[in-house]
Design an enzyme around this catalytic site. Structure first.
Site, PDB file in Angstrom:
ATOM      1  N   HIS A 371       0.841  -1.212   0.000  1.00 51.25           N
ATOM      2  CA  HIS A 371       0.000   0.000   0.000  1.00 51.25           C
ATOM      3  C   HIS A 371       0.868   1.252   0.000  1.00 51.25           C
ATOM      4  O   HIS A 371       1.002   1.934   1.018  1.00 51.25           O
ATOM      5  CB  HIS A 371      -0.953  -0.021   1.208  1.00 51.25           C
ATOM      6  CG  HIS A 371      -2.020  -1.072   1.071  1.00 51.25           C
ATOM      7  ND1 HIS A 371      -1.959  -2.279   1.737  1.00 51.25           N
ATOM      8  CD2 HIS A 371      -3.158  -1.099   0.322  1.00 51.25           C
ATOM      9  CE1 HIS A 371      -3.029  -2.997   1.408  1.00 51.25           C
ATOM     10  NE2 HIS A 371      -3.769  -2.316   0.550  1.00 51.25           N
ATOM     11  N   HIS A 375       1.081   1.663  -5.790  1.00 51.17           N
ATOM     12  CA  HIS A 375      -0.262   1.055  -5.811  1.00 51.17           C
ATOM     13  C   HIS A 375      -1.303   2.135  -6.152  1.00 51.17           C
ATOM     14  O   HIS A 375      -2.227   1.902  -6.940  1.00 51.17           O
ATOM     15  CB  HIS A 375      -0.565   0.408  -4.460  1.00 51.17           C
ATOM     16  CG  HIS A 375      -1.987  -0.019  -4.285  1.00 51.17           C
ATOM     17  ND1 HIS A 375      -2.579  -0.997  -5.058  1.00 51.17           N
ATOM     18  CD2 HIS A 375      -2.964   0.421  -3.427  1.00 51.17           C
ATOM     19  CE1 HIS A 375      -3.851  -1.145  -4.684  1.00 51.17           C
ATOM     20  NE2 HIS A 375      -4.112  -0.292  -3.702  1.00 51.17           N
ATOM     21  N   HIS A 413      -7.030   6.782  -2.752  1.00 51.02           N
ATOM     22  CA  HIS A 413      -7.841   5.811  -2.017  1.00 51.02           C
ATOM     23  C   HIS A 413      -7.104   5.082  -0.885  1.00 51.02           C
ATOM     24  O   HIS A 413      -7.761   4.483  -0.036  1.00 51.02           O
ATOM     25  CB  HIS A 413      -8.466   4.795  -2.982  1.00 51.02           C
ATOM     26  CG  HIS A 413      -7.552   3.661  -3.292  1.00 51.02           C
ATOM     27  ND1 HIS A 413      -6.512   3.753  -4.185  1.00 51.02           N
ATOM     28  CD2 HIS A 413      -7.485   2.406  -2.777  1.00 51.02           C
ATOM     29  CE1 HIS A 413      -5.865   2.611  -4.225  1.00 51.02           C
ATOM     30  NE2 HIS A 413      -6.432   1.775  -3.376  1.00 51.02           N
ATOM     31  N   ASP A 414      -5.770   5.086  -0.869  1.00 49.92           N
ATOM     32  CA  ASP A 414      -5.049   4.422   0.229  1.00 49.92           C
ATOM     33  C   ASP A 414      -4.094   5.392   0.938  1.00 49.92           C
ATOM     34  O   ASP A 414      -3.154   4.965   1.608  1.00 49.92           O
ATOM     35  CB  ASP A 414      -4.263   3.208  -0.297  1.00 49.92           C
ATOM     36  CG  ASP A 414      -5.109   1.939  -0.299  1.00 49.92           C
ATOM     37  OD1 ASP A 414      -6.005   1.821   0.565  1.00 49.92           O
ATOM     38  OD2 ASP A 414      -4.883   1.076  -1.178  1.00 49.92           O
ATOM     39  N   ASP A 525      -8.972  -1.458  -7.617  1.00 54.88           N
ATOM     40  CA  ASP A 525      -8.188  -1.756  -6.420  1.00 54.88           C
ATOM     41  C   ASP A 525      -7.851  -3.250  -6.308  1.00 54.88           C
ATOM     42  O   ASP A 525      -6.856  -3.621  -5.709  1.00 54.88           O
ATOM     43  CB  ASP A 525      -9.000  -1.293  -5.189  1.00 54.88           C
ATOM     44  CG  ASP A 525      -8.162  -1.192  -3.933  1.00 54.88           C
ATOM     45  OD1 ASP A 525      -6.923  -1.065  -4.041  1.00 54.88           O
ATOM     46  OD2 ASP A 525      -8.742  -1.234  -2.830  1.00 54.88           O
TER      47      ASP A 525
HETATM   48 ZN   LIG Z   1      -5.875  -0.044  -2.483  1.00 54.74          ZN
END
Ligand SMILES: [Zn+2]
Length: 629
Positions: A371, A375, A413-414, A525
């Site tokens: 992560h 990514h 998103h992360d 994802d």
């Molecule tokens: Zn992710």
């Protein structure tokens, strides 16, 4: 006075007892005879149930009511009749208190004269109650009417009261024993008041607003009442339970063979827009324009060349991009896509603001094995593959604002991911879990931080010039997409999306658009298994390295070791076979349902599965060698 005190104590404890009993009665029992909505319900549902019952009636051994019976039922359940009966009960209660009070205050002969009149009134009221019961028995039948056991007691008390009143009127020279029984019994009649008062309370609290789910539950309850086949009743109970508990889209208990699916799915818990025609325009001219703009931004030439050729290619090598761009791949990708889709105009900002924003975002990604910023770049880029190459822009009629939301959601998103799962954060009572109340902890944290970056850093505020309403819609959409990446909601959300895609009123460009945008980000994802095996394998090694680091921590802290996090027992190949079967295939078959252009890529899943199957033995040996060490 002592008898009076005794009587009131008796009354209070009787009331309490009865209220407790009422509370313990099932809702359907209460509903069966007391539901004032029944009138409308029956009106709405009778046609449907008649149709429904045409064929299976014999099979189900149903007791159906005649039209006359139904009319009487509706009448009894009508608000006016119920309120009239309650009013009569109120009068009856006052009458009893008057009788008891007069008995105490007056001398015997004086009381006897008055009591004859009162007894006649009492007789009149009791006859009305008897009539109410008789009509009820006619309309519902004995079995159904007395399904509510309290009505048996109700009837018994009324009949006994009637007996005593007639007895009193016929023979006034009652013995003292009978008088005591009569006094106690009068208080018992208060029972009627409590029972009817309960009905009244329900009448006044029942809301006239109801959701379709409530209507369906009521319809099913009604259906259950007329069915006599026990197995069918159990099925209906099952339906009511699932609807009532909002579990329609939850996966059932999986058996041992599907433990892997459970592992994947529970991992984190242990109006129409304008049609966009950007890329289909004069591509050569656009290419020149984009290249010219990027040259102004001093983007390394080789990075620009890769992006230009592969910005919507599923097979772009994210690791190579990261190397080429000196760790700034996410920034360049977003600058490129903002230019490609004219998003600078939507946000009314200059490219340097976008650059600053994604510099901050990139910095926020920790150096986790999986992560991390690569990514993020990979997910944003896969989103672009679905938007452009798979034609989601056209099918969903996405405007620039929608495109920006999907790309930003993919990129952030992360953000700030600690390399630990929600389960770990919750189990270890981490501050993030405490902040977000154990609910989608990381998925709440990521967008929260990314909006903070913008609003605490003017140079990097990509949202600054947006009109407020537009900003709110963008914010809502981005948050929705990031939340959709929580694996805890994967199965239920996918089930709903599948049913939407198959629905006759499916509107990918309208009411279903946000749901599809959510799925596009979520599927990006989990898209590693759709890519080239070489790249996919690298991702797999990285994600398991991260999981195993967590497993080591869990072991150290004495916490339960999460699924896939035990480096001594997890077979990398087997884990991926499960991941493909239970998560990735269902996700992308849903994607394929509304983006048919994905079809040629779907077979990668089977190709990659075959490769992992070949490797199962190898990883088994590896595990065995670790265990013997
Ligand atoms: Zn992710």
């Amino acid at each position: 006075m002592t008898t009076h005190n005794y009587s009131s104590q008796f009354l209070i404890s009787y009331q309490q007892l009865h209220f407790n009993m009422l509370a313990s009665r099932s809702d359907s029992q209460l509903r069966s005879l007391e539901n004032p909505d029944k009138q409308t319900m029956r009106g709405e549902s009778s046609k449907r149930s008649d149709k429904l019952l045409e064929i299976p009636r014999k099979k189900l051994n149903m007791r159906l009511y005649t039209e006359q019976e139904q009319k009487i039922q509706d009448l009894i359940n009508s608000k006016s009749i119920t309120i009239s009966i309650i009013a009569l009960v109120g009068i009856y209660a006052i009458l009893i208190f008057v009788i008891v009070a007069l008995e105490e205050l007056m001398d015997e002969t004086e009381f006897n004269n008055v009591s004859i009149i009162l007894s006649w009134i009492e007789l009149g009221i009791l006859i009305v109650f008897i009539l109410e019961i008789a009509v009820g028995l006619y309309a519902w039948g004995v079995m159904k009417y007395y399904k509510d056991k309290w009505l048996i007691l109700d009837t018994l008390i009324i009949l006994l009261s009637l007996f005593f009143v007639i007895f009193e009127l016929a023979d006034q020279k009652t013995s003292n024993v009978v008088k005591v029984i009569q006094a106690v019994f009068r208080f018992l009649r208060i029972f009627l008041l409590i029972r009817k008062a309960q009905t009244f309370r329900r009448l006044s609290t029942i809301s006239t607003i109801s959701t379709p789910a409530e209507k369906i539950v009521r319809f099913l309850s009604e259906l259950k009442e007329v069915i006599e086949l026990e197995s069918m009743k159990l099925d209906i109970d099952y339906c009511i339970d699932k609807i009532g508990n909002n579990q329609l889209y939850q996966m059932g208990k999986l058996d041992e063979d599907n433990a892997e699916a459970m592992g994947w799915l529970n991992q984190s818990q242990q109006g129409k827009s304008s049609v966009r025609k950007i890329v289909t325009g004069d591509q050569q001219q656009q290419q020149k324009k984009v290249l010219a703009n990027f040259q102004k931004l001093n983007i390394p030439k080789r990075v620009l060349e890769v992006l230009d050729k592969q910005h919507d290619d599923l097979y772009i090598d994210p690791f190579e991009c990261d190397k080429l761009s000196g760790g700034e791949g996410l920034i360049y990708l977003m600058l490129f896509l903002f230019e490609n889709y004219n998003l600078y105009d939507v946000f009314l900002i200059k490219p340097k603001v976008v650059r600053s924003y994604f510099e901050e975002v990139t910095k926020g990604y920790q150096d986790n094995p999986y992560h991390n910023r690569v990514h993020a770049q990979d997910v944003a880029q896969t989103c672009n593959f679905l938007l452009n190459r798979c034609k989601f822009i056209e099918i969903g009629q996405l405007d620039e604002q929608d495109i920006a939301c999907v790309l930003i959601a993919g990129a952030i998103h992360d953000y700030g991911h600690p390399g630990l799962t929600n389960a770990f954060l919750i189990n270890s009572k981490n501050e993030l879990a405490l902040t977000y109340n154990d609910q989608s902890v990381l998925e709440m944290f990521h967008p929260s931080q990314c909006f903070k970056i913008a609003w605490t850093n003017q140079k990097a505020n990509i949202f600054e010039n947006l009109p407020f309403q537009k900003y709110r819609r963008i914010r809502e959409s981005i948050i929705s997409m990031v939340l959709s990446t929580d694996m805890a909601h994967h199965a239920s959300e996918l089930a709903i999306t599948n049913s939407r895609v198959a629905a006759p009123d499916f509107e990918p460009y309208g009411k279903d658009k946000q749901r599809l945008m959510d799925l596009v980000v979520h599927s990006s994802d989990v898209s590693n298994p759709t890519k080239n095996f070489e790249i996919y394998k690298q991702w797999t090694e990285k994600v398991l390295t991260e999981f195993w680091q967590q497993g080591d921590k869990e072991r150290e802290l004495g916490l339960p070791i999460s699924y896939l996090c035990n480096r001594y027992t997890t077979n990398m190949a087997e884990a991926q076979l499960g991941f493909i079967d239970y998560v990735v295939k269902p996700t992308f078959s849903c994607i394929q349902g509304f983006l048919p252009a994905f079809e040629p890529y779907f077979e990668n899943l089977d190709k990659n599965k075959a490769k992992w199957q070949e490797l199962v033995g190898y990883y088994k040996q590896q595990l065995a060698s670790i265990q013997t060490q």
